[in-house]
Design a protein around this motif. Structure first.
Motif, PDB file in Angstrom:
ATOM      1  N   ASP A   1       0.840  -1.206   0.000  1.00  0.00           N
ATOM      2  CA  ASP A   1       0.000   0.000   0.000  1.00  0.00           C
ATOM      3  C   ASP A   1       0.874   1.255   0.000  1.00  0.00           C
TER       4      ASP A   1
ATOM      5  N   ARG B   1       2.568   1.918  -3.381  1.00  0.00           N
ATOM      6  CA  ARG B   1       1.556   2.360  -4.340  1.00  0.00           C
ATOM      7  C   ARG B   1       1.264   3.845  -4.138  1.00  0.00           C
ATOM      8  N   ALA B   2       1.206   4.272  -2.888  1.00  0.00           N
ATOM      9  CA  ALA B   2       0.971   5.691  -2.598  1.00  0.00           C
ATOM     10  C   ALA B   2       2.118   6.559  -3.116  1.00  0.00           C
TER      11      ALA B   2
ATOM     12  N   LEU C   1       1.847   6.917  -6.864  1.00  0.00           N
ATOM     13  CA  LEU C   1       0.795   7.840  -7.290  1.00  0.00           C
ATOM     14  C   LEU C   1       1.173   9.299  -7.034  1.00  0.00           C
TER      15      LEU C   1
ATOM     16  N   GLU D   1      -5.250  11.028   0.068  1.00  0.00           N
ATOM     17  CA  GLU D   1      -6.419  10.620  -0.723  1.00  0.00           C
ATOM     18  C   GLU D   1      -6.883  11.757  -1.634  1.00  0.00           C
TER      19      GLU D   1
ATOM     20  N   THR E   1      -4.309  11.899  -4.580  1.00  0.00           N
ATOM     21  CA  THR E   1      -4.122  10.717  -5.441  1.00  0.00           C
ATOM     22  C   THR E   1      -5.380   9.880  -5.654  1.00  0.00           C
ATOM     23  N   GLY E   2      -6.405  10.115  -4.859  1.00  0.00           N
ATOM     24  CA  GLY E   2      -7.586   9.253  -4.923  1.00  0.00           C
ATOM     25  C   GLY E   2      -7.378   7.910  -4.253  1.00  0.00           C
ATOM     26  N   TYR E   3      -6.295   7.775  -3.502  1.00  0.00           N
ATOM     27  CA  TYR E   3      -5.934   6.483  -2.910  1.00  0.00           C
ATOM     28  C   TYR E   3      -5.591   6.657  -1.442  1.00  0.00           C
ATOM     29  N   ARG E   4      -5.908   5.615  -0.658  1.00  0.00           N
ATOM     30  CA  ARG E   4      -5.395   5.574   0.711  1.00  0.00           C
ATOM     31  C   ARG E   4      -5.131   4.111   1.061  1.00  0.00           C
TER      32      ARG E   4
ATOM     33  N   HIS F   1      -5.113   0.505   2.794  1.00  0.00           N
ATOM     34  CA  HIS F   1      -6.344  -0.106   3.292  1.00  0.00           C
ATOM     35  C   HIS F   1      -6.172  -1.537   3.808  1.00  0.00           C
TER      36      HIS F   1
END
Length: 337
Positions: free
Chosen positions: A224, A227-228, A231, A309, A312-315, A317
């Protein structure tokens, strides 16, 4: 495709980030000092796997060796530099503080100088949740003051944030600092709690549980985390705030293309729950040696990852039971137990 220079590619997080980027088809140059802070064989295995890709090259040298670092960066001519190398470990900083000054301050200065000379499109550097120090209001936000570091490790990381801001301001160099929260997962470091707990339990030894188990951490699964970073690399390159106005909740500097971003799971988990996840994955109980909190330790961490978030639209999880099970599976396979 980008040309990405990563320091610390034989390390835990650097290996995972390099592998992700190589899988996407990017060209990656790694740089690592291969110090003996922990088992060098583990570092060599990580590099050996990365070297199976034709897009990866590696230099083995210390960050403090400016000539070696400059030569590697000059030869590669990167678009992006991701600086992950450094002396890690909160507790080890009590024993050998000079290692942190050499690697984290001098080494980071050398990286910033290389980034400045090449005018890279994005300099990304690792910081830590430890910079929040004695802060008690949670979850931790990037805009909170972080002026009470509890260890020399945390102090050196806060210093690199300040150094990064000055370079961003003086040289218009886009800089992102990310604050990591208790990263864990396969290929982790032997000095980390998960690794030590699994090893001790399989060997029939007790585990040391500090603060009598009343510890809380924002456990962040390594895949995770990288990936952050990936992004943030292209989708959130800092630019100068328009007219010095910073959007509410953003850590963007009003005077420089500089930003700090938390990367955490946004959930503060009780250490005892983490230990129970280890027991479930191993199928056996731990023997717990309850101890007082150690100097420099903080009882709790908890990330507010809303800025990540938003950018990037991501967090992150991944649930701790799932992440711990993956680590245990890797550990059993790697060590044949």
């Amino acid at each position: 495709m980008k040309r990405i220079f990563i320091t610390g590619t034989a390390g835990f997080i650097g290996y995972h980030l390099a592998q992700l980027l190589l899988d996407e088809g990017h060209t990656v140059a790694g740089f690592d000092g291969m110090t003996d802070y922990y088992d060098v064989t583990l570092k060599q295995r990580r590099h050996a796997m990365l070297l199976q890709s034709g897009g990866f090259t590696a230099t083995e040298a210390m960050l403090e060796d400016r000539a070696a670092l400059d030569a590697a960066v000059d030869a590669f001519a990167p678009d992006v530099i991701v600086h992950l190398a450094g002396q890690a470990g909160v507790r080890y900083s009590l024993e050998n503080p000079r290692a942190y000054v050499d690697a984290n301050l001098v080494g980071t200065f050398n990286v910033m100088e290389a980034a400045r000379r090449h005018a890279v499109g994005h300099l990304m550097m690792a910081s830590t949740s430890s910079v929040y120090g004695a802060n008690t209001e949670m979850p931790f936000r990037e805009t909170d003051k972080a002026d009470t570091p509890m260890t020399i490790y945390a102090a050196t990381k806060k210093a690199t944030e300040a150094m990064g801001h000055s370079y961003a301001h003086l040289y218009d160099l886009p800089v992102t600092m990310f604050r990591f929260f208790t990263v864990y997962g396969p290929w982790g470091r032997p000095d980390m709690a998960l690794f030590k707990f699994v090893k001790a339990t399989l060997e029939g030894q007790p585990i040391d549980v500090y603060n009598h188990g009343e510890m809380y951490r924002d456990f962040t699964y390594v895949e995770d985390l990288v990936r952050a970073i990936r992004l943030l690399m292209e989708g959130a390159v800092p630019t100068r705030a328009e007219d010095g106005v910073v959007p509410e909740g953003d850590s963007l500097s009003p005077v420089a293309p500089f930003r700090v971003v938390n990367i955490g799971n946004s959930k503060s988990e009780r250490l005892m729950d983490f230990i129970e996840a280890i027991e479930a994955a191993l199928g056996q109980k731990t023997t717990r040696n309850l101890m007082d909190i150690q100097p420099g330790d903080v009882p709790a961490t908890w990330a507010d990852a809303s800025l990540l978030e938003r950018l990037t639209g991501y967090r992150p999880h991944t649930d701790i039971r799932e992440g711990v099970a993956r680590f245990v599976a890797w550990y059993r396979e790697y060590y044949g137990v």
